[in-house]
Design an enzyme around this catalytic site. Structure first.
Site, PDB file in Angstrom:
ATOM      1  N   THR A 218       0.852  -1.101   0.140  1.00 59.62           N
ATOM      2  CA  THR A 218       0.004  -0.167   0.066  1.00 59.62           C
ATOM      3  C   THR A 218       0.941   1.146   0.064  1.00 59.62           C
ATOM      4  O   THR A 218       2.263   1.085   0.374  1.00 59.62           O
ATOM      5  CB  THR A 218      -0.781   0.083   1.259  1.00 59.62           C
ATOM      6  OG1 THR A 218      -1.700  -1.206   1.392  1.00 59.62           O
ATOM      7  CG2 THR A 218      -1.685   1.414   1.349  1.00 59.62           C
ATOM      8  N   ARG A 246     -13.780  -7.751  -1.608  1.00 60.98           N
ATOM      9  CA  ARG A 246     -12.868  -7.401  -0.426  1.00 60.98           C
ATOM     10  C   ARG A 246     -12.507  -6.254  -0.114  1.00 60.98           C
ATOM     11  O   ARG A 246     -11.837  -5.481  -1.216  1.00 60.98           O
ATOM     12  CB  ARG A 246     -11.773  -8.521  -0.091  1.00 60.98           C
ATOM     13  CG  ARG A 246     -11.058  -8.387   1.162  1.00 60.98           C
ATOM     14  CD  ARG A 246      -9.911  -7.620   0.914  1.00 60.98           C
ATOM     15  NE  ARG A 246      -8.999  -7.517   2.264  1.00 60.98           N
ATOM     16  CZ  ARG A 246      -7.887  -6.634   2.417  1.00 60.98           C
ATOM     17  NH1 ARG A 246      -7.690  -5.613   1.403  1.00 60.98           N
ATOM     18  NH2 ARG A 246      -7.158  -6.881   3.465  1.00 60.98           N
ATOM     19  N   GLY A 248     -10.281  -3.603   2.061  1.00 61.62           N
ATOM     20  CA  GLY A 248      -9.363  -3.542   3.292  1.00 61.62           C
ATOM     21  C   GLY A 248      -9.454  -2.341   4.103  1.00 61.62           C
ATOM     22  O   GLY A 248     -10.529  -1.605   4.207  1.00 61.62           O
ATOM     23  N   THR A 269       0.202   0.424   6.344  1.00 64.57           N
ATOM     24  CA  THR A 269       0.430  -0.620   5.498  1.00 64.57           C
ATOM     25  C   THR A 269       0.361  -1.915   6.046  1.00 64.57           C
ATOM     26  O   THR A 269       0.736  -1.997   7.269  1.00 64.57           O
ATOM     27  CB  THR A 269       1.562  -0.494   4.607  1.00 64.57           C
ATOM     28  OG1 THR A 269       2.773  -0.404   5.274  1.00 64.57           O
ATOM     29  CG2 THR A 269       1.694   0.746   4.012  1.00 64.57           C
ATOM     30  N   GLY A 270       0.215  -3.008   5.555  1.00 63.94           N
ATOM     31  CA  GLY A 270       0.213  -4.175   6.167  1.00 63.94           C
ATOM     32  C   GLY A 270      -1.254  -5.086   6.115  1.00 63.94           C
ATOM     33  O   GLY A 270      -2.000  -4.492   5.371  1.00 63.94           O
ATOM     34  N   GLY A 272      -4.525  -5.420   6.583  1.00 66.12           N
ATOM     35  CA  GLY A 272      -5.714  -4.475   6.773  1.00 66.12           C
ATOM     36  C   GLY A 272      -6.756  -4.911   7.702  1.00 66.12           C
ATOM     37  O   GLY A 272      -7.326  -4.294   8.322  1.00 66.12           O
TER      38      GLY A 272
END
Ligand code: GLY
Length: 385
Positions: A218, A246, A248, A269-270, A272
């Site tokens: 992201t 989906r 996030g 980021t990472g 979600g």
């Protein structure tokens, strides 16, 4: 009469509008001593790497613009657009890894501190720069979030070019290999799916089909100008090969982004889902409001995520989370931090020019120029079991 009493009494007399009385409540930590913050832009690691064929990165461009008087959010968006448009960044915008059906679906949000306004789009198809559609939602509607076909129709109607396919050769080949290797039933046992996907991403990286084994990416970018005005933007193609539809954390205010002027701008980021469950960005801004340093505020949110990670499939054999999540935190004084559940991550190798390091980094641009800085990790080791 102190300032609070003055504001209370003048509001009661109707001398100021209700909104002004609310705004004047003591909060935040910026500018109370009359000093001015130094302008700075921070971002996720990709914010100081991708250039879309040009000469400058996201944080450089955003910093140059906001120090030349461009509106703080417009400056950040210009930087983020570089990353969205760069076909070699396969986790954001054009060329982002597609969903399970091979379709690129994008999420984005933006928040303008001084204007107290925000907009977002989710599961948007066909527009390379979802962050600009999020801005249009903010500017042109009474709403904060448009999704799916409705978001695309809004984009078309407000002048955005709609493309049939945002895949690039890189994203299409990676999807084809994913399709070939995995069970086409997307509702298989989550335990099996997680383990299989980890292996698959390592395989994609080893075969050169992806630059690294990262399973999500992201861009988040946050900035403050010389007037102390804050803004933030988050944009992503979301979890690669996700179930269509989906959404996030990136387009959800309070999850993947939250900005409150004078207090802070925070993005992530990472994984979600961890931020959707814990509303982490909002939580961090609340910690900043109470005066916590950005690093401590971020670590506190990571501790919350860790405590709420109970499912076996999301934990390593030692019981700790088996995923990473990173926060980029800027307060109203211009102090900043990058914190991650793990400061090292094997899957980072090869990402955004990282050839020989697995450290989780964030990007900074200020009067000293652009650079990458290591994030502080809450836990030792890496998310890999
Ligand atoms: N943090 C990006 C996502 O989970 O979609």
């Amino acid at each position: 009469m102190n300032r609070r009493e003055f504001l209370r009494d003048t509001a009661a007399l109707g001398l100021f509008g209700a909104a002004e009385a609310v705004e004047a409540q003591p909060r935040g930590l910026a500018l109370l001593d009359g000093s001015r913050p130094k302008p700075v832009v921070i971002a996720s690691h990709n914010g100081n790497y991708f250039k879309d064929g040009g000469k400058v990165t996201c944080v450089e461009l955003a910093f140059a613009k906001l120090t030349r008087g461009v509106d703080v959010l417009d400056a950040l968006l210009a930087g983020v657009n570089l990353v969205e448009l760069d076909p070699t960044e396969c986790y954001v915008g054009y060329g982002g890894l597609p969903n399970a059906d091979g379709i690129v679906q994008l999420d984005a949000s933006c928040m303008h501190g001084p204007k107290r306004r925000a907009g977002g789009v989710a599961a948007l198809e066909g527009v390379r720069t979802p962050s600009l559609v999020a801005k249009a939602v903010m500017d042109l509607t009474d709403h904060h979030l448009l999704v799916g076909p409705g978001a695309q129709a809004f984009a078309r109607n407000t002048g955005f070019k709609i493309e049939a396919d945002l895949n690039t050769d890189i994203s299409r080949k990676a999807w084809l290999e994913w399709k070939r290797k995995t069970d086409p039933n997307h509702y298989l046992d989550p335990n099996q799916r997680s383990a299989r996907e980890r292996k698959l991403f390592q395989h994609l990286a080893a075969r050169g089909l992806l630059p690294c084994a990262k399973r999500c990416g992201t861009i988040n970018c946050d900035g403050i100008n010389a007037k102390g005005e804050l803004a933030g933007v988050t944009s992503t193609s979301g979890l690669p090969f996700k179930i269509p539809g989906r959404v996030g954390d990136s387009p959800i205010l309070g999850a993947g982004l939250y900005v409150e002027d004078a207090v802070g701008a925070v993005g992530s980021t990472g994984r979600g889902e961890a931020n959707l469950f814990n509303l982490s960005s909002f939580l961090i801004v609340e910690h900043l409001r109470r005066g916590m340093h950005p690093k401590d505020a971020g670590l506190a949110a990571l501790r919350r995520i860790r405590a709420n990670t109970r499912e076996h499939r999301l934990r390593k054999p030692n019981g700790e989370p088996n995923f990473n999540v990173t926060f980029y935190i800027l307060n109203g004084r211009g102090e900043h931090a990058g914190v991650a559940m793990y400061g090292e991550d094997e899957d980072q190798r090869g990402y955004a020019g990282q050839t020989d390091t697995r450290f989780v980094l964030y990007s900074v641009c200020d009067e000293n120029g652009p650079r990458n800085v290591r994030c502080d990790g809450l836990l030792p080791g890496t998310p890999q079991p």
